[in-house]
Design a protein around this motif. Structure first.
Motif, short mmCIF file in Angstrom:
data_model
loop_
_atom_site.label_atom_id
_atom_site.label_comp_id
_atom_site.label_asym_id
_atom_site.label_seq_id
_atom_site.Cartn_x
_atom_site.Cartn_y
_atom_site.Cartn_z
N LEU A 91 0.81 -1.22 0.00
CA LEU A 91 0.00 0.00 0.00
C LEU A 91 0.84 1.27 0.00
O LEU A 91 0.39 2.32 -0.46
CB LEU A 91 -0.91 0.01 1.23
CG LEU A 91 -1.92 -1.14 1.34
CD1 LEU A 91 -2.55 -1.16 2.73
CD2 LEU A 91 -2.98 -1.01 0.27
N HIS A 131 -15.15 -0.76 -1.33
CA HIS A 131 -15.17 -0.48 0.10
C HIS A 131 -14.14 -1.32 0.84
O HIS A 131 -13.52 -0.86 1.80
CB HIS A 131 -16.57 -0.72 0.66
CG HIS A 131 -16.76 -0.14 2.03
ND1 HIS A 131 -16.63 1.20 2.29
CD2 HIS A 131 -17.04 -0.73 3.22
CE1 HIS A 131 -16.82 1.42 3.58
NE2 HIS A 131 -17.08 0.27 4.18
N VAL A 133 -11.24 -2.32 -0.25
CA VAL A 133 -9.92 -1.71 -0.44
C VAL A 133 -9.76 -0.52 0.52
O VAL A 133 -8.72 -0.36 1.17
CB VAL A 133 -9.72 -1.25 -1.90
CG1 VAL A 133 -8.46 -0.41 -2.04
CG2 VAL A 133 -9.67 -2.45 -2.83
N HIS A 134 -10.80 0.28 0.62
CA HIS A 134 -10.74 1.42 1.55
C HIS A 134 -10.54 0.95 2.98
O HIS A 134 -9.79 1.55 3.75
CB HIS A 134 -12.01 2.27 1.43
CG HIS A 134 -12.13 2.97 0.12
ND1 HIS A 134 -13.33 3.35 -0.44
CD2 HIS A 134 -11.17 3.34 -0.78
CE1 HIS A 134 -13.12 3.93 -1.60
NE2 HIS A 134 -11.82 3.95 -1.82
N LYS A 135 -11.24 -0.11 3.32
CA LYS A 135 -11.10 -0.63 4.69
C LYS A 135 -9.71 -1.14 4.96
O LYS A 135 -9.15 -0.92 6.04
CB LYS A 135 -12.11 -1.77 4.91
CG LYS A 135 -13.50 -1.28 5.25
CD LYS A 135 -14.47 -2.43 5.36
CE LYS A 135 -14.83 -2.70 6.81
NZ LYS A 135 -16.11 -3.47 6.92
N MET A 137 -6.93 -0.14 3.69
CA MET A 137 -6.02 0.98 3.86
C MET A 137 -6.26 1.67 5.19
O MET A 137 -5.32 2.05 5.89
CB MET A 137 -6.17 1.96 2.70
CG MET A 137 -5.84 1.32 1.36
SD MET A 137 -5.75 2.49 0.00
CE MET A 137 -4.10 3.11 0.23
N SER A 138 -7.53 1.82 5.54
CA SER A 138 -7.87 2.45 6.82
C SER A 138 -7.36 1.59 7.98
O SER A 138 -6.84 2.11 8.98
CB SER A 138 -9.39 2.62 6.92
OG SER A 138 -9.77 3.13 8.17
N ARG A 139 -7.47 0.29 7.83
CA ARG A 139 -7.00 -0.62 8.88
C ARG A 139 -5.51 -0.45 9.11
O ARG A 139 -5.02 -0.45 10.24
CB ARG A 139 -7.33 -2.07 8.53
CG ARG A 139 -6.80 -3.08 9.56
CD ARG A 139 -7.20 -4.50 9.20
NE ARG A 139 -8.65 -4.64 9.10
CZ ARG A 139 -9.30 -5.15 8.07
NH1 ARG A 139 -8.63 -5.59 7.01
NH2 ARG A 139 -10.61 -5.23 8.08
N GLU A 140 -4.78 -0.29 8.00
CA GLU A 140 -3.34 -0.11 8.10
C GLU A 140 -3.03 1.21 8.82
O GLU A 140 -2.12 1.28 9.65
CB GLU A 140 -2.71 -0.12 6.71
CG GLU A 140 -1.21 0.12 6.66
CD GLU A 140 -0.37 -0.95 7.36
OE1 GLU A 140 -0.92 -1.99 7.75
OE2 GLU A 140 0.84 -0.71 7.53
N ILE A 141 -3.79 2.23 8.53
CA ILE A 141 -3.59 3.53 9.21
C ILE A 141 -3.84 3.39 10.71
O ILE A 141 -3.06 3.88 11.53
CB ILE A 141 -4.52 4.60 8.59
CG1 ILE A 141 -4.04 4.96 7.18
CG2 ILE A 141 -4.59 5.84 9.47
CD1 ILE A 141 -4.99 5.80 6.37
N VAL A 142 -4.91 2.70 11.06
CA VAL A 142 -5.24 2.52 12.48
C VAL A 142 -4.19 1.65 13.17
O VAL A 142 -3.79 1.93 14.31
CB VAL A 142 -6.65 1.91 12.63
CG1 VAL A 142 -6.92 1.51 14.07
CG2 VAL A 142 -7.70 2.89 12.13
N GLU A 144 -1.10 1.49 12.46
CA GLU A 144 0.09 2.31 12.65
C GLU A 144 -0.11 3.32 13.79
O GLU A 144 0.83 3.64 14.51
CB GLU A 144 0.47 3.01 11.35
CG GLU A 144 1.00 2.01 10.33
CD GLU A 144 1.46 2.62 9.02
OE1 GLU A 144 1.50 3.86 8.91
OE2 GLU A 144 1.79 1.85 8.10
N HIS A 145 -1.34 3.79 13.97
CA HIS A 145 -1.63 4.62 15.15
C HIS A 145 -1.26 3.85 16.41
O HIS A 145 -0.68 4.40 17.35
CB HIS A 145 -3.11 4.99 15.20
CG HIS A 145 -3.48 6.08 14.26
ND1 HIS A 145 -4.78 6.52 14.10
CD2 HIS A 145 -2.74 6.84 13.43
CE1 HIS A 145 -4.80 7.49 13.21
NE2 HIS A 145 -3.58 7.70 12.79
N GLY A 146 -1.64 2.58 16.42
CA GLY A 146 -1.34 1.75 17.58
C GLY A 146 0.15 1.60 17.81
O GLY A 146 0.62 1.62 18.95
N VAL A 147 0.89 1.47 16.74
CA VAL A 147 2.34 1.37 16.87
C VAL A 147 2.92 2.67 17.40
O VAL A 147 3.84 2.67 18.23
CB VAL A 147 3.00 0.98 15.53
CG1 VAL A 147 4.52 0.94 15.66
CG2 VAL A 147 2.47 -0.35 15.03
#
Lengths: 240, 240
Positions: A91, A131, A133-135, A137-142, A144-147
């Motif tokens: 991504l 949808h 695909v969007h999820k 990418m959003s999951r990856e963003i979230v 990384e927030h956790g990291v």
DNA sequence: CGACACCTTGAAGAGGTTCAAGAAATGTGG
DNA sequence: CCACATTTCTTGAACCTCTTCAAGGTGTCG
């Protein structure tokens, strides 16, 4: 270029529910099969893609285990994630049409190659895929927030506990044990991911063993007290 | 619910090139105007959305300055980013249909509200918008990789230097000075973002001042030696 | 003008790193 | 298949960076 390639179909892949949207019509499923161009095998230690390489495809991991890492010219090196079967990598390449990190196989692996222009094409026709695909990418963003939370606010024990719990949880979702796992990465790679030196990772493992929370034999880890690890992660004593 | 709302059009927005795809046909531009439902004003200190809140829309910042932060029950608190005019926030909400962080205005702000189902709808028709959305999400993923590198491998001075350079660079892209900036956030918020305590941020600022690299008067910062800061960030002396 | 939030600075302390040595596992070539 | 080289892991001791605790200063806003 890559001799180890095979033609395949998503519609009857046993990993489908992990990497593809569910509840599609037969018609949509047929469209989905056009998504995966080929499969590709990656030997342990080899890269699936590297920083600077032209971006063409996303990859769904079928088997094996990857790390993604960022290596800068000045010698910094950061593992940004570990990925296992059913997860999607690549991504990072979309924004600049070239990959901005390396994906290295930590064990022999096989991936489904999904050309991104084809993903976009089918996404325009299959709402559920769009949808999905969007999820992803959003999951990856979230994630990384956790990291960032981990790297920004946790101490060594808390980081390692969070790391172990995250790994078993993901493995368990794939049908493996809730309490036992084999680390596919070195202490140094764990350390890089957690912002710690390998010695600290090793020492922290030893501490967990002393306290009876886990058993560790090299890369074999058995979790004896999940709650205790969870309590470490949720510890309030070191925060305002 | 939100009385401070106004109807608007993207096609002649002066920020369009920052948050929207360029080179569209007139026809596509008209479609784009359906994207923004309304605008919404957010007062300094107020939230645009909060953790747990139902996800409906992405937001394009027109004016003002935001932070996004993750607050866990156990008291941890991590600033995951600072966002300024032309940037898009809310991407975290897609995966679970609810936001997973808080977006707080650090100064009075105005945002364009873009209902996500409408984004998806128009994306299916306007290729350029579809790809643009993918790029925005990928850019956020890559940005977070950079933060992980910062948190995982940099020392305090390096972190603050990287932070300042990133801020001025983004401000400069918006027509502001290359060397002067006003911090919209407190030392504590900077510290949270950088994984440092506010005292360390303050001390590091003082160190930079002593060394003649910057001038600091509270939240007014003037960068006197960009190269020196850049050299700090690219420093090879502390890495293998 | 007074209250409050924010910032700076000092001193002591803790957590993690660095350096070093040795042990255990893994891989390789004969 | 074994011996050797290499990689990986563990542990100790000294050191350093950042944190913690504390106090005082500065700025801001009703």
């Amino acid at each position: 270029m890559h001799p180890e390639v095979i033609k395949v179909a998503c519609s009857n892949c046993n990993l489908r529910e992990l990497c593809m949207p569910v509840g599609l019509s037969d018609q949509d499923l047929t469209r989905l099969d056009e998504l995966v161009a080929v499969r590709r095998k990656v030997k342990r230690g080899d890269t699936l893609f590297t920083n600077g390489e032209k971006f063409t495809s996303l990859y769904a991991i079928r088997t094996g285990f990857f790390k993604t890492c960022l290596a800068t010219e000045d010698g910094r090196d950061q593992v940004t994630g570990f990925q296992m079967a059913g997860e999607i990598i690549g991504l990072d390449g979309i924004v600049n049409d070239q990959h901005s990190c390396d994906a290295v196989a930590l064990e022999d692996a096989e991936v489904c190659v999904m050309p991104f222009d084809r993903i976009e094409e089918i996404s325009r026709e299959v709402k559920a895929l769009q949808h999905h695909v969007h999820k992803i990418m959003s999951r990856e963003i979230v994630r990384e927030h956790g990291v960032m939370l981990l790297l920004g606010s946790m101490r060594a024990e808390e980081r390692l506990a969070a790391f172990l719990l995250n790994l078993v949880q993901r493995l368990h979702a794939r049908g493996f044990s809730q309490s036992e796992l084999i680390l596919r990465m070195t202490r140094e790679e764990i350390g890089s991911y957690l912002g710690l030196k390998l010695e600290t990772v090793s020492r922290t493992f030893s501490k967990f063993v002393e306290e009876g929370m886990v058993e560790v034999k090299q890369r074999h880890v058995r979790i004896l007290n999940t709650d205790a690890l969870q309590r470490l992660v949720n510890n309030t004593s070191h925060c305002e």
